[in-house]
Write an enzyme that holds these catalytic residues in place. Structure first.
Site, short mmCIF file in Angstrom:
data_model
loop_
_atom_site.label_atom_id
_atom_site.label_comp_id
_atom_site.label_asym_id
_atom_site.label_seq_id
_atom_site.Cartn_x
_atom_site.Cartn_y
_atom_site.Cartn_z
N ASN A 143 -16.69 2.71 -4.08
CA ASN A 143 -16.70 3.17 -5.47
C ASN A 143 -17.47 2.19 -6.35
OD1 ASN A 143 -15.08 5.17 -4.47
ND2 ASN A 143 -13.24 4.59 -5.59
N GLY B 277 -7.34 3.50 7.53
CA GLY B 277 -6.63 4.77 7.65
C GLY B 277 -5.49 4.79 6.65
N SER B 278 -4.63 5.76 6.78
CA SER B 278 -3.49 5.83 5.88
C SER B 278 -2.42 4.83 6.30
CB SER B 278 -2.89 7.24 5.92
OG SER B 278 -2.38 7.51 7.22
N MET B 279 -1.40 4.69 5.46
CA MET B 279 -0.28 3.82 5.78
C MET B 279 0.41 4.32 7.05
SD MET B 279 2.87 2.80 3.25
CE MET B 279 3.43 4.50 3.05
N SER C 196 -6.74 1.55 11.38
CA SER C 196 -7.88 1.19 10.54
C SER C 196 -8.96 0.62 11.47
CB SER C 196 -7.49 0.16 9.48
OG SER C 196 -6.54 0.70 8.58
N HIS D 73 -15.55 5.61 3.33
CA HIS D 73 -14.68 4.45 3.07
C HIS D 73 -13.38 4.52 3.86
CE1 HIS D 73 -11.81 1.83 1.17
NE2 HIS D 73 -11.16 2.84 0.62
#
Length: 234
Positions: A108, A140-142, A146, A163
């Protein structure tokens, strides 16, 4: 902030922070200014959200300066946060050594680059730079994996890649659909917030990170696969 283990059980400290509220304030200020500028020379603009500054104008240069300041502010924030995290770990863990592998990875943001024989401003929204051999982070998500990646330098993507997994439902939708038990089940094995306040970050609210990585295999190569063991969200 996350503590992760890679495929060889080496420990990684990963944190995510931007310019926070100041970046949003800068954006809102210049959006309003652009709308006023456009109203002065374009009376039939189809949508006020299409307002812009012309390159070379005073407000354009001011905006670029402010954006660069916010991006540097975010970088310094992350640097200081990492120092604090490492100092905390030194107090509570047996003695350990740091490697020289530290990856600072914007997403971003706006940057001036050269593409297709032109100097252009590239806005990577939900994207990171993936130049040839450049290291990057794709979280990745929680509770999901990753990745540490190496860019392949694909010119068709403006040397960029995704991202992260990206949301497949809004925070409000996730709170309506899932329960605390769902959150506990999907984050089993990860020390993290598991009350109702964390439901909007439930892994099921995000896209499948493995599919995301497969879809951008022409943009990056995977160097390390990380799994979270501790996740703290501010």
């Amino acid at each position: 902030m996350e503590i992760c283990l890679d495929e060889s059980n080496a420990v990684w400290v990963m944190l995510h922070s931007g310019s926070r509220g100041v970046g949003n304030a800068i954006g809102q200020h210049f959006i309003q200014m652009a709308r006023r500028d456009m109203a002065g020379h374009m009376h039939n603009m189809p949508d006020k959200n299409l307002a812009y500054f012309s390159e070379g104008s005073v407000h354009f240069d001011d905006y670029i300066e402010a954006v660069n300041w916010a991006q540097e502010y975010a970088r310094v924030n992350r640097q200081e946060m990492m120092k604090l995290v490492l100092n905390c770990l030194k107090v509570h863990l047996p003695k350990f050594s740091l490697t020289s592998e530290a990856i600072n990875c914007h997403h971003n943001y706006v940057v001036r680059e050269h593409h297709f024989e032109r100097d252009v401003y590239v806005t990577r929204k939900g994207a990171i730079s993936a130049k040839k051999d450049q290291l990057g982070i794709i979280p990745g998500s929680m509770g999901a994996k990753s990745f540490i990646v190496r860019g392949r330098g694909n010119p068709e993507s403006f040397y960029s890649c995704a991202h992260g997994a990206g949301r497949k439902m809004s925070r409000a939708a996730a709170r309506q659909r899932f329960t605390r038990k769902d959150l506990e089940a999907q984050t089993r094995g990860v020390q993290c917030r598991k009350d109702r306040g964390g439901i909007d970050e439930i892994p099921a609210a995000y896209k499948d990170i493995d599919q995301v990585m497969q879809n951008q295999s022409d943009l990056v190569d995977i160097v390390h696969t990380l799994r979270q063991v501790i996740c703290i969200k501010g």
